[in-house]
Design an enzyme around this catalytic site. Structure first.
Site, mmCIF file in Angstrom:
data_model
loop_
_atom_site.group_PDB
_atom_site.id
_atom_site.type_symbol
_atom_site.label_atom_id
_atom_site.label_comp_id
_atom_site.label_asym_id
_atom_site.label_seq_id
_atom_site.Cartn_x
_atom_site.Cartn_y
_atom_site.Cartn_z
ATOM 1 N N ILE A 66 69.828 42.168 50.162
ATOM 2 C CA ILE A 66 69.456 43.467 49.602
ATOM 3 C C ILE A 66 67.963 43.740 49.806
ATOM 4 C CG2 ILE A 66 69.132 42.458 47.292
ATOM 5 C CD1 ILE A 66 70.277 45.127 46.131
ATOM 6 N N CYS A 67 67.630 45.022 49.846
ATOM 7 C CA CYS A 67 66.259 45.523 49.884
ATOM 8 C C CYS A 67 65.597 45.200 51.224
ATOM 9 C CB CYS A 67 65.471 44.981 48.691
ATOM 10 S SG CYS A 67 63.918 45.828 48.349
ATOM 11 N N ALA A 68 64.501 44.483 51.234
ATOM 12 C CA ALA A 68 63.811 44.136 52.478
ATOM 13 C C ALA A 68 64.509 43.024 53.236
ATOM 14 C CB ALA A 68 62.370 43.729 52.178
#
Length: 191
Positions: free
Chosen positions: A107-109
């Protein structure tokens, strides 16, 4: 019993780390919170919270006897994602999980920063934090923007902190089924 590993490193995003741990444990999944890139178990998270991992990556790898869990979860946050990506042992572990068809969740970066080093994005649709997809090189062609999560085969990716609940529940559903996920949703008063 299903098993999952959740990696954390200095700078990992708190909600993206602890939401999957919480929901997976509620689902009866045996979860190991594993610190990466540090000699100890205590990790300084992205917003100043200290989290004690269950075990370091080196200890986990030596104790596991090469047995792979059912899922690996890689939270984002910076520089947490970069710290995980800098760990050859973590990258090799994620690559083995993907090559074996095990569930790889990021998730995310982390999809762009970590998974781009493992081959897990190749030929799969995926998402990440807005503006980070360019870090994934050629895999940017299959990036999906503006959705909370994408589930493609053995890969589950999430957009960012605000999508942590939906991302985590998709992992629960993939590992233990929609009935257990529905019970958790009701019991935790999710929206």
């Amino acid at each position: 019993m299903k098993k999952a590993v959740v990696f954390i490193a200095d700078g990992s995003e708190e909600i993206e780390t602890l939401t999957p741990v919480d929901y997976l444990r509620r689902a009866g999944v045996e979860v190991s919170l594993v610190s990466v890139g540090t000699a100890g178990r205590t990790v300084g998270m992205a917003h100043g919270v200290s989290v004690n991992a269950d075990v370091t990556l080196e200890t986990y790898l030596s104790d596991s006897g090469n047995a792979l869990p059912d899922a690996v979860v890689i939270p984002g946050g910076m520089p947490g994602a970069s710290n995980i990506a800098d760990s050859r042992s973590a990258v090799d572990f994620i690559r083995k999980m993907n090559d074996d068809g095990r569930l790889v969740c990021s998730i995310c970066a982390s999809p762009a920063i970590v998974l781009s080093k493992t081959g897990a994005l190749e030929g799969k649709k995926w998402t990440c934090y807005p503006g980070m997809s360019g870090e994934a090189g050629a895999a940017v062609k299959t990036h999906v923007d503006g959705v909370p999560f994408v589930h493609d085969g053995n890969l589950i990716t999430g957009r960012g902190p605000g999508a942590s609940e939906q991302f985590s529940m998709e992992i629960v559903t993939a590992l233990v089924g929609s009935s257990v996920a529905a019970d958790i949703k009701k019991g935790s008063c999710q929206r």
